[in-house]
Enzyme design. Structure first.
Site, PDB file in Angstrom:
ATOM      1  CB  THR A 146      58.263 -27.273  50.111  1.00  0.00           C
ATOM      2  OG1 THR A 146      57.475 -26.161  49.694  1.00  0.00           O
ATOM      3  CG2 THR A 146      59.714 -26.979  49.749  1.00  0.00           C
ATOM      4  CG  ASP A 147      54.187 -25.864  46.772  1.00  0.00           C
ATOM      5  OD1 ASP A 147      54.924 -25.316  47.628  1.00  0.00           O
ATOM      6  OD2 ASP A 147      53.000 -25.522  46.592  1.00  0.00           O
ATOM      7  CD  GLU A 148      57.893 -21.876  49.523  1.00  0.00           C
ATOM      8  OE1 GLU A 148      58.978 -21.279  49.476  1.00  0.00           O
ATOM      9  OE2 GLU A 148      56.976 -21.580  50.307  1.00  0.00           O
ATOM     10  CE1 TYR A 172      61.585 -24.464  53.879  1.00  0.00           C
ATOM     11  CE2 TYR A 172      60.234 -23.585  52.091  1.00  0.00           C
ATOM     12  CZ  TYR A 172      60.477 -24.549  53.060  1.00  0.00           C
ATOM     13  OH  TYR A 172      59.603 -25.614  53.192  1.00  0.00           O
ATOM     14  CE  LYS A 176      62.065 -29.087  52.745  1.00  0.00           C
ATOM     15  NZ  LYS A 176      62.107 -30.011  53.912  1.00  0.00           N
TER      16      LYS A 176
HETATM   17  P1  NAD Z   1      58.097 -26.073  61.506  1.00  0.00           P
HETATM   18  O1  NAD Z   1      59.070 -24.967  61.356  1.00  0.00           O
HETATM   19  O2  NAD Z   1      56.777 -25.814  62.163  1.00  0.00           O
HETATM   20  O3  NAD Z   1      58.759 -27.292  62.303  1.00  0.00           O
HETATM   21  C1  NAD Z   1      60.063 -27.720  62.045  1.00  0.00           C
HETATM   22  C2  NAD Z   1      60.485 -28.619  63.204  1.00  0.00           C
HETATM   23  O4  NAD Z   1      61.809 -29.101  62.929  1.00  0.00           O
HETATM   24  C3  NAD Z   1      60.540 -27.904  64.555  1.00  0.00           C
HETATM   25  O5  NAD Z   1      59.955 -28.700  65.549  1.00  0.00           O
HETATM   26  C4  NAD Z   1      62.038 -27.733  64.809  1.00  0.00           C
HETATM   27  O6  NAD Z   1      62.367 -27.721  66.179  1.00  0.00           O
HETATM   28  C5  NAD Z   1      62.589 -28.955  64.099  1.00  0.00           C
HETATM   29  N1  NAD Z   1      63.992 -28.796  63.687  1.00  0.00           N
HETATM   30  C6  NAD Z   1      64.540 -27.773  62.984  1.00  0.00           C
HETATM   31  N2  NAD Z   1      65.858 -27.978  62.804  1.00  0.00           N
HETATM   32  C7  NAD Z   1      66.142 -29.160  63.398  1.00  0.00           C
HETATM   33  C8  NAD Z   1      67.338 -29.925  63.548  1.00  0.00           C
HETATM   34  N3  NAD Z   1      68.500 -29.488  63.058  1.00  0.00           N
HETATM   35  N4  NAD Z   1      67.268 -31.097  64.200  1.00  0.00           N
HETATM   36  C9  NAD Z   1      66.084 -31.544  64.707  1.00  0.00           C
HETATM   37  N5  NAD Z   1      64.935 -30.850  64.612  1.00  0.00           N
HETATM   38  C10 NAD Z   1      64.961 -29.683  63.962  1.00  0.00           C
HETATM   39  O7  NAD Z   1      57.899 -26.643  60.040  1.00  0.00           O
HETATM   40  P2  NAD Z   1      56.610 -27.286  59.360  1.00  0.00           P
HETATM   41  O8  NAD Z   1      55.808 -26.208  58.756  1.00  0.00           O
HETATM   42  O9  NAD Z   1      56.001 -28.235  60.309  1.00  0.00           O
HETATM   43  O10 NAD Z   1      57.325 -28.066  58.163  1.00  0.00           O
HETATM   44  C11 NAD Z   1      57.773 -29.399  58.347  1.00  0.00           C
HETATM   45  C12 NAD Z   1      58.385 -29.890  57.062  1.00  0.00           C
HETATM   46  O11 NAD Z   1      57.422 -29.830  56.014  1.00  0.00           O
HETATM   47  C13 NAD Z   1      59.571 -29.054  56.568  1.00  0.00           C
HETATM   48  O12 NAD Z   1      60.522 -29.925  56.028  1.00  0.00           O
HETATM   49  C14 NAD Z   1      58.980 -28.167  55.486  1.00  0.00           C
HETATM   50  O13 NAD Z   1      59.942 -27.839  54.523  1.00  0.00           O
HETATM   51  C15 NAD Z   1      57.917 -29.082  54.912  1.00  0.00           C
HETATM   52  N6  NAD Z   1      56.750 -28.412  54.299  1.00  0.00           N
HETATM   53  C16 NAD Z   1      56.061 -27.458  54.990  1.00  0.00           C
HETATM   54  C17 NAD Z   1      54.912 -26.911  54.423  1.00  0.00           C
HETATM   55  C18 NAD Z   1      54.090 -25.866  55.155  1.00  0.00           C
HETATM   56  O14 NAD Z   1      53.125 -25.364  54.607  1.00  0.00           O
HETATM   57  N7  NAD Z   1      54.389 -25.540  56.406  1.00  0.00           N
HETATM   58  C19 NAD Z   1      54.501 -27.315  53.149  1.00  0.00           C
HETATM   59  C20 NAD Z   1      55.255 -28.274  52.470  1.00  0.00           C
HETATM   60  C21 NAD Z   1      56.364 -28.839  53.077  1.00  0.00           C
HETATM   61  O1  DAU Z   2      54.283 -23.910  49.633  1.00  0.00           O
HETATM   62  C1  DAU Z   2      54.732 -24.612  50.748  1.00  0.00           C
HETATM   63  C2  DAU Z   2      55.419 -23.651  51.704  1.00  0.00           C
HETATM   64  O2  DAU Z   2      54.409 -22.882  52.322  1.00  0.00           O
HETATM   65  C3  DAU Z   2      56.270 -24.354  52.748  1.00  0.00           C
HETATM   66  O3  DAU Z   2      57.317 -25.047  52.107  1.00  0.00           O
HETATM   67  C4  DAU Z   2      56.838 -23.349  53.754  1.00  0.00           C
HETATM   68  O4  DAU Z   2      57.534 -24.024  54.778  1.00  0.00           O
HETATM   69  C5  DAU Z   2      55.680 -22.586  54.370  1.00  0.00           C
HETATM   70  O5  DAU Z   2      56.166 -21.605  55.254  1.00  0.00           O
HETATM   71  C6  DAU Z   2      54.833 -21.931  53.272  1.00  0.00           C
HETATM   72  O6  DAU Z   2      55.599 -20.882  52.604  1.00  0.00           O
HETATM   73  P1  DAU Z   2      54.929 -19.474  52.214  1.00  0.00           P
HETATM   74  O7  DAU Z   2      55.984 -18.469  52.086  1.00  0.00           O
HETATM   75  O8  DAU Z   2      53.960 -19.656  51.100  1.00  0.00           O
HETATM   76  O9  DAU Z   2      54.047 -19.250  53.564  1.00  0.00           O
HETATM   77  P2  DAU Z   2      53.773 -17.949  54.464  1.00  0.00           P
HETATM   78  O10 DAU Z   2      52.702 -18.322  55.437  1.00  0.00           O
HETATM   79  O11 DAU Z   2      55.015 -17.353  54.986  1.00  0.00           O
HETATM   80  O12 DAU Z   2      53.155 -16.938  53.399  1.00  0.00           O
HETATM   81  C7  DAU Z   2      52.028 -17.269  52.621  1.00  0.00           C
HETATM   82  C8  DAU Z   2      51.781 -16.115  51.677  1.00  0.00           C
HETATM   83  O13 DAU Z   2      51.351 -14.983  52.417  1.00  0.00           O
HETATM   84  C9  DAU Z   2      53.011 -15.664  50.924  1.00  0.00           C
HETATM   85  O14 DAU Z   2      52.636 -15.263  49.617  1.00  0.00           O
HETATM   86  C10 DAU Z   2      53.518 -14.465  51.707  1.00  0.00           C
HETATM   87  C11 DAU Z   2      52.241 -13.865  52.263  1.00  0.00           C
HETATM   88  N1  DAU Z   2      52.338 -13.211  53.579  1.00  0.00           N
HETATM   89  C12 DAU Z   2      52.928 -13.900  54.592  1.00  0.00           C
HETATM   90  C13 DAU Z   2      53.046 -13.324  55.837  1.00  0.00           C
HETATM   91  C14 DAU Z   2      53.704 -14.082  56.970  1.00  0.00           C
HETATM   92  C15 DAU Z   2      51.810 -11.949  53.773  1.00  0.00           C
HETATM   93  O15 DAU Z   2      51.256 -11.339  52.828  1.00  0.00           O
HETATM   94  N2  DAU Z   2      51.906 -11.379  54.998  1.00  0.00           N
HETATM   95  C16 DAU Z   2      52.516 -12.007  56.054  1.00  0.00           C
HETATM   96  O16 DAU Z   2      52.581 -11.438  57.171  1.00  0.00           O
END
Ligand code: NAD
Ligand code: DAU
Length: 373
Positions: A146-148, A172, A176
């Site tokens: 992730t970019d975080e 989190y 990562k």
């Molecule tokens: P998600 O939470 O929707 O899915 C995570 C999946 O991993 C789920 O299916 C869960 O059951 C599985 N999982 C969790 N722990 C596990 C374990 N111990 N063994 C096997 N499976 C397990 O997450 P996502 O949003 O799809 O993110 C996927 C990946 O991408 C993560 O590594 C996250 O850090 C990364 N990522 C997410 C975003 C975003 O915007 N959502 C952006 C950049 C990177």
């Molecule tokens: O940048 C990549 C990341 O993006 C991933 O690594 C994470 O897995 C993914 O969850 C996401 O993280 P964020 O914290 O940016 O996503 P989230 O959807 O939780 O929140 C997006 C923005 O919106 C953040 O600034 C918090 C805000 N927010 C979120 C929720 C859930 C609100 O203002 N209200 C809300 O109810």
């Protein structure tokens, strides 16, 4: 350690976390683009994992295994028995708010889970010391990050590049970051053939409704408050999830071993603006399709009100990162990758997916999606 590249020709994938949001979209994309490849999904089906995300995909070439990446023996068996040569590692705890409430599981899944996979990969792909006389098997370990991990930007800061110093701020992102470092170390120390991608915020189908975009869409449909943390001025860079899958594909095809690649949308929005955009877009559909107002009688459009009236500013997230932005020039110039879906198209597709897939989110709300877990 010097690493001799061993290109993988016949891809046989282990996709960890493939029943989650991005993993499932990746498997869908991959099955469409490369139907002959073998895909094994390994997923623990935590609250975020949903077997239904893979509906219609499972066949002799694509199978689902319910299990934990921390079960190193299971991972070794899968790699060995199915002759898998590529790991695409999505499995993680992914929600920042949950990591603030309970960090332990983030270390277990994201740090120890990645360690477990790295150990299994090293063993089965035979990256043992040269003295054993074993020849390594051609392989690739792609780590999805992730970019975080780069921390938080001000308005004036340049976007994150691959050489931006790590500065994770939440449990989190710290977990990562730790996993990224482990992957890097397994490359340098043991010669594991790794690539890593650091991506910005994804949005699209199958997004679990605790995250901003799906939460706001579903709250608008039900006439519930739209909680905006702080003043809503925090900035995120949004990418349509299928473009993330395409970016990973480019890295798998042509990425340099040991390198990291930023993937982003060049699409920065303040939270308040993105929520207003979701409201506007839903209201537009309600006006165009009167049957939707009958389906969702509590949505503000049903009584002629704009959905924006639901916005509520609430207490800020602890340690809330102000701004993320990706400089994606490396993946663009070196691997020729650019996102294909602009935001206007992507958000429309996303809203339409939620409107057309009520059974999916109803099962999430009533908990019945967990019956396979
Ligand atoms: P998600 O939470 O929707 O899915 C995570 C999946 O991993 C789920 O299916 C869960 O059951 C599985 N999982 C969790 N722990 C596990 C374990 N111990 N063994 C096997 N499976 C397990 O997450 P996502 O949003 O799809 O993110 C996927 C990946 O991408 C993560 O590594 C996250 O850090 C990364 N990522 C997410 C975003 C975003 O915007 N959502 C952006 C950049 C990177
Ligand atoms: O940048 C990549 C990341 O993006 C991933 O690594 C994470 O897995 C993914 O969850 C996401 O993280 P964020 O914290 O940016 O996503 P989230 O959807 O939780 O929140 C997006 C923005 O919106 C953040 O600034 C918090 C805000 N927010 C979120 C929720 C859930 C609100 O203002 N209200 C809300 O109810």
């Amino acid at each position: 350690m010097t690493v001799t590249e061993m290109p993988v020709t016949d891809r046989r994938l282990l996709v960890t976390g493939g029943a989650g949001f991005i993993g499932a979209n990746f498997v869908r994309y991959w099955r469409g683009a490369r139907p002959d490849d073998t895909v094994v999904v390994l997923d623990a089906l935590t609250y975020a994992g949903n077997r239904a995300n893979l509906d219609g995909l499972e066949d002799s070439q694509c199978r689902f295994v319910h299990g934990d990446i921390n079960n190193t023996e299971l991972v070794e068996h899968l790699l060995r028995d199915e002759a898998l040569n590529t790991i695409v590692h999505f499995a993680a705890e992914s929600h920042v708010d949950r990591s603030i409430e309970g960090p332990d599981v983030f270390v277990e899944a994201n740090v120890l889970g990645t360690l477990s996979l790295l150990k299994a990969a090293r063993k089965v792909w035979q990256l043992e010391p040269a003295s054993t006389g074993q020849t390594a098997i051609a392989h690739r370990f792609h780590h999805v990050s992730t970019d975080e991990v780069f921390g938080s930007l001000t308005h004036e800061d340049p976007a994150f590049t691959e050489s931006t110093a790590y500065a994770p701020n939440s449990p989190y992102s710290a977990s990562k970051a730790a996993s990224d470092h482990l992957v890097r170390a397994w490359h340098h120390t043991y010669g594991l053939q790794v690539t890593t991608s650091n991506c910005s915020n994804n949005y699209g189908p199958f997004h679990f409704p605790e995250k901003l975009v799906p939460l706001m869409i579903l709250n608008v449909l039900h006439g519930r408050d739209l909680p905006i943390y702080g003043d809503g001025m925090n900035v995120r860079d949004w990418l349509f999830v299928e473009d993330h899958a395409r970016g990973i594909e480019r890295v798998l095809e042509s990425g340099e071993l040991g390198e990291t690649y930023n993937i982003g949308g060049c699409n920065e929005w303040t939270n308040i603006d993105i929520v207003r955009e979701v409201c506007r877009s839903v209201d537009e559909r309600m006006a165009a399709r009167p049957e939707l107002v009958e389906r969702f009688p509590h949505t503000p459009a049903a009584v002629g009100e704009p959905s924006e009236t639901l916005i509520q500013f609430v207490t800020d997230r602890a340690g809330h990162d102000f701004r993320y932005a990706i400089d994606a020039s490396k993946i663009e110039t070196e691997l020729g990758f650019q996102p294909a879906t602009d935001f206007e198209t992507g958000i429309k597709k996303t809203i339409d997916w939620y409107l057309d897939n009520e059974a999916w989110w109803q099962a999430v709300f009533d908990g019945s999606y967990r019956k396979a877990a």
